[in-house]
Design a protein around this motif. Structure first.
Motif, PDB file in Angstrom:
ATOM      1  N   SER A  54     -12.172 -59.346 -17.586  1.00  0.00           N
ATOM      2  CA  SER A  54     -13.121 -58.281 -17.290  1.00  0.00           C
ATOM      3  C   SER A  54     -14.411 -58.834 -16.684  1.00  0.00           C
ATOM      4  O   SER A  54     -14.667 -60.042 -16.694  1.00  0.00           O
ATOM      5  N   ASP A  55     -15.225 -57.919 -16.170  1.00  0.00           N
ATOM      6  CA  ASP A  55     -16.496 -58.302 -15.551  1.00  0.00           C
ATOM      7  C   ASP A  55     -17.372 -59.060 -16.538  1.00  0.00           C
ATOM      8  O   ASP A  55     -17.341 -58.811 -17.754  1.00  0.00           O
ATOM      9  N   LEU A  56     -18.164 -59.960 -16.013  1.00  0.00           N
ATOM     10  CA  LEU A  56     -19.089 -60.713 -16.856  1.00  0.00           C
ATOM     11  C   LEU A  56     -20.225 -59.813 -17.337  1.00  0.00           C
ATOM     12  O   LEU A  56     -20.689 -58.922 -16.614  1.00  0.00           O
ATOM     13  N   ALA A  57     -20.683 -60.080 -18.533  1.00  0.00           N
ATOM     14  CA  ALA A  57     -21.767 -59.283 -19.106  1.00  0.00           C
ATOM     15  C   ALA A  57     -23.095 -59.574 -18.417  1.00  0.00           C
ATOM     16  O   ALA A  57     -23.971 -58.702 -18.336  1.00  0.00           O
ATOM     17  N   HIS A  58     -23.257 -60.802 -17.919  1.00  0.00           N
ATOM     18  CA  HIS A  58     -24.503 -61.196 -17.267  1.00  0.00           C
ATOM     19  C   HIS A  58     -24.184 -61.894 -15.945  1.00  0.00           C
ATOM     20  O   HIS A  58     -23.154 -62.560 -15.806  1.00  0.00           O
ATOM     21  N   ALA A  59     -25.089 -61.777 -14.985  1.00  0.00           N
ATOM     22  CA  ALA A  59     -24.902 -62.424 -13.690  1.00  0.00           C
ATOM     23  C   ALA A  59     -24.876 -63.936 -13.861  1.00  0.00           C
ATOM     24  O   ALA A  59     -25.719 -64.501 -14.577  1.00  0.00           O
ATOM     25  N   PRO A  60     -23.932 -64.628 -13.235  1.00  0.00           N
ATOM     26  CA  PRO A  60     -23.885 -66.087 -13.324  1.00  0.00           C
ATOM     27  C   PRO A  60     -24.836 -66.748 -12.336  1.00  0.00           C
ATOM     28  O   PRO A  60     -25.178 -66.162 -11.297  1.00  0.00           O
ATOM     29  N   TYR A  61     -25.226 -67.975 -12.657  1.00  0.00           N
ATOM     30  CA  TYR A  61     -26.146 -68.739 -11.812  1.00  0.00           C
ATOM     31  C   TYR A  61     -25.561 -70.129 -11.569  1.00  0.00           C
ATOM     32  O   TYR A  61     -24.625 -70.555 -12.261  1.00  0.00           O
ATOM     33  N   PRO A  62     -26.089 -70.861 -10.585  1.00  0.00           N
ATOM     34  CA  PRO A  62     -25.524 -72.179 -10.278  1.00  0.00           C
ATOM     35  C   PRO A  62     -25.601 -73.124 -11.469  1.00  0.00           C
ATOM     36  O   PRO A  62     -26.550 -73.056 -12.270  1.00  0.00           O
TER      37      PRO A  62
END
Length: 598
Positions: free
Chosen positions: A329-337
């Protein structure tokens, strides 16, 4: 601006074209309020922030960059209406990977085949896709990968999007779903500033790519500068097989790519040609190139997210970007590098995939060396002329200010640019120096060698060379000077694939001025009349002159029975073929049966 929507196409009201096998048939008409285009693209400009950079003017298509996904089907003719909503600048759209021989004024090349779309006007592009068109699509294949972009100045850095062509044949490879990876560069300066610098005296470089964008988003590093912006996420499910379509929509970057924890990528398509499966742990994607690969999702992944790592390694500094492969499922929070890159990608491999890719189906015989009627060598060189740094091919540049009007327009009008002379070309290495064009006769089998050279400053650059029109057989590359006999030995036992964009590599980082420093070679059957461009696809290099114009066929072949009065609206900048808020466009619906011709 980061969405990658799919633009569904309305049914074509005009139906599939009727064909005539000898000359072109055509229909002149007005596209008034009763005409419904299959798709509408609007090119506009907005002041926005891309990733970590401060706001600047960015060209968008239908409000996004990249623009919407277009899906077309073989055996049909489409009309795509392109609105130029820019207040002060021209634009065009080029259908990268499609031959536009059927519709001679729809290739989107303002220096070669058509006038650009003036500000606040629109143009209806006619796109015909014959079933099983020899040299571009195999008759039992489906879903090949093209893309579209502006062909004016530096606009293609953002005015671009994916285009997929389906056909009615069986699916040669089985997969559950498709995913798109659309690569772009972002620069700190806007398009206008970059263009002015590249043509200035003295030359002002655009700077290296500040960010590699993946589906419009990106974060990572450029040299020592860190961009901590949110990343694109591509969701997959365990046990499924995915077809990934990766598009090199970058302006400058030659990108190496790998997926953390997924070392078995199976290439099945290159530049719109299906290949036999070829397994690799990484890919290299130059600007203008496209690949499809199969990814078999893990049955029990040890974690939910894996980094997708992208690196531009062929430049003086390394630009590194990331996206996320996410299970479930979609991630709960936006990912970062990540703070530390999870992978060490291999150094740039010169000759990547050369001599090893095989076509899935051999739709027409590969021409042997004995069948080659003529070899044309195009020597690319960087020099300073009149205070301006330029790229020349066989001693001539081709820039947007070189022709006073598109070459095909001049040939129709016969108003000053004469038809290129084969006699002059044969005594000048294939280039007619009077018209600065490369002529070729229908029926020829050309071997085109693109020869890299050391610049006046002693440097050597990599160049992804793209050919408009019919796809060519790529016959490899190598260091130094092209040796036909030695390369023929390397071709023994191989079956080259058809491509439209392949790399002229850097084998040595420096070379003496004008000395040979690597080559790329193609074979091409001249069967489609037209005015075609062959050019480096790095936007900076194009602006600086690294483009050539080729005229295939004679006057009769090019005109194909369509008299000048019928096409008069195409021969004038802002002519009647261009619509605006006061009048509808008067167009020619071209019709040609290429399938029967070949």
């Amino acid at each position: 601006m980061f969405a990658l929507p799919r633009l569904s196409l309305a049914p074509l009201l005009l139906g599939v074209l009727l064909f005539n096998t000898s000359v072109a048939s055509f229909n002149s008409c007005t596209h008034d309020e009763t005409f419904i285009p299959d798709a509408v693209l609007r090119v506009s400009v907005e002041t926005i922030s891309q990733s970590c950079m401060p706001p600047k003017d960015v060209l968008l298509i239908n409000g996004t960059s990249p623009g919407p996904e277009l899906r077309l089907t073989e055996g049909r003719t489409y009309w795509i209406r392109v609105y130029n909503d820019l207040p002060n600048d021209n634009t065009t759209i080029h259908w990268h990977g499609l031959t536009m021989a059927v519709s001679p004024f729809s290739d989107g090349t303002p220096q070669a085949s058509q006038w650009p779309i003036p500000p606040l006007h629109f143009f209806d592009y006619e796109i015909n896709i014959p079933v099983g068109m020899a040299g571009t699509y195999c008759k039992s294949c489906t879903s090949i990968l093209i893309f579209y972009h502006s062909h004016v100045g530096f606009q293609a850095v953002s005015a671009t999007g994916p285009l997929i062509v389906d056909d009615s044949g069986p699916v040669p490879y089985k997969y559950d779903e498709e995913k798109i990876i659309f690569l772009q560069d972002a620069f700190s300066s806007d398009d206008t500033t970059i263009e002015k610098g590249l043509t200035a005296k003295p030359f002002v470089w655009s700077g290296e790519s500040a960010v590699i964008l993946v589906n419009g988003k990106g974060g990572g590093t450029a040299d020592t500068t860190v961009c901590n912006a949110s990343l694109s996420v591509i969701n997959v499910d365990p046990k499924k097989t995915y077809r990934f379509r990766i598009i090199g929509g970058t302006a400058l970057s030659f990108v190496s790519f790998a997926i953390e924890g997924h070392n078995n990528l199976t290439i099945i398509e290159a530049d719109g040609s299906y290949t036999q499966p070829y397994n690799t742990s990484y890919l290299q994607v130059g600007t203008g190139q496209r690949f499809s690969f199969l990814l078999h999702a893990q049955a029990a992944p040890p974690k939910k997210t894996f980094m997708m790592q992208f690196e531009a390694r062929s430049r003086p500094t390394v630009t590194r970007g990331f996206a996320v492969l996410n299970y479930g499922s979609d991630l709960a929070h936006a990912p970062y590098p990540p703070a530390t890159p999870p992978m060490t990608l291999p150094e740039t491999t010169v000759g990547f995939l050369d001599y090893v890719l095989r076509p899935l189906i051999q739709d027409e015989p590969f021409p042997t060396a004995a069948q080659v009627t003529r070899r044309v060598t195009v020597r690319v060189h960087q020099e300073v002329s009149g205070g301006r740094t330029i790229w020349v091919e066989n001693n001539f540049p081709w820039t947007e200010d070189t022709p006073r009007e598109p070459y095909l327009v001049s040939l129709y009008k016969n108003d000053g640019i004469e038809f290129p002379s084969m006699q002059r070309a044969l005594t000048n290495g294939g280039l007619d120096p009077v018209t600065v064009a490369f002529p070729a006769e229908i029926g020829e089998v050309l071997e085109i060698v693109i020869q890299n050279t050391g610049s006046e400053a002693g440097g050597v650059d990599a160049h992804p060379f793209h050919a408009h029109g019919k796809h060519y057989w790529d016959i490899g590359s190598g260091p130094g000077t092209y040796n036909a006999a030695e390369n023929e030995k390397r071709l023994i036992g191989t079956s080259p694939v058809k491509r439209d964009t392949t790399m002229l590599y850097v084998y040595d980082t420096s070379a003496s001025n004008n000395t040979d420093a690597g080559w790329r070679a193609w074979r091409l059957k001249v069967v489609e009349p037209g005015v075609w461009m062959i050019h480096c696809h790095i936007l900076q290099h194009m602006i600086m002159g690294m483009q050539t114009v080729w005229v295939f066929g004679n006057e009769t072949d090019l005109i194909r029975g369509v008299p000048i009065p019928e096409v008069e609206g195409y021969l004038v900048y802002g002519g009647s073929v261009m619509g605006n808020e006061t009048h509808w466009p008067q167009v020619v619906e071209f019709q040609t049966d290429w399938e029967d011709d070949q």
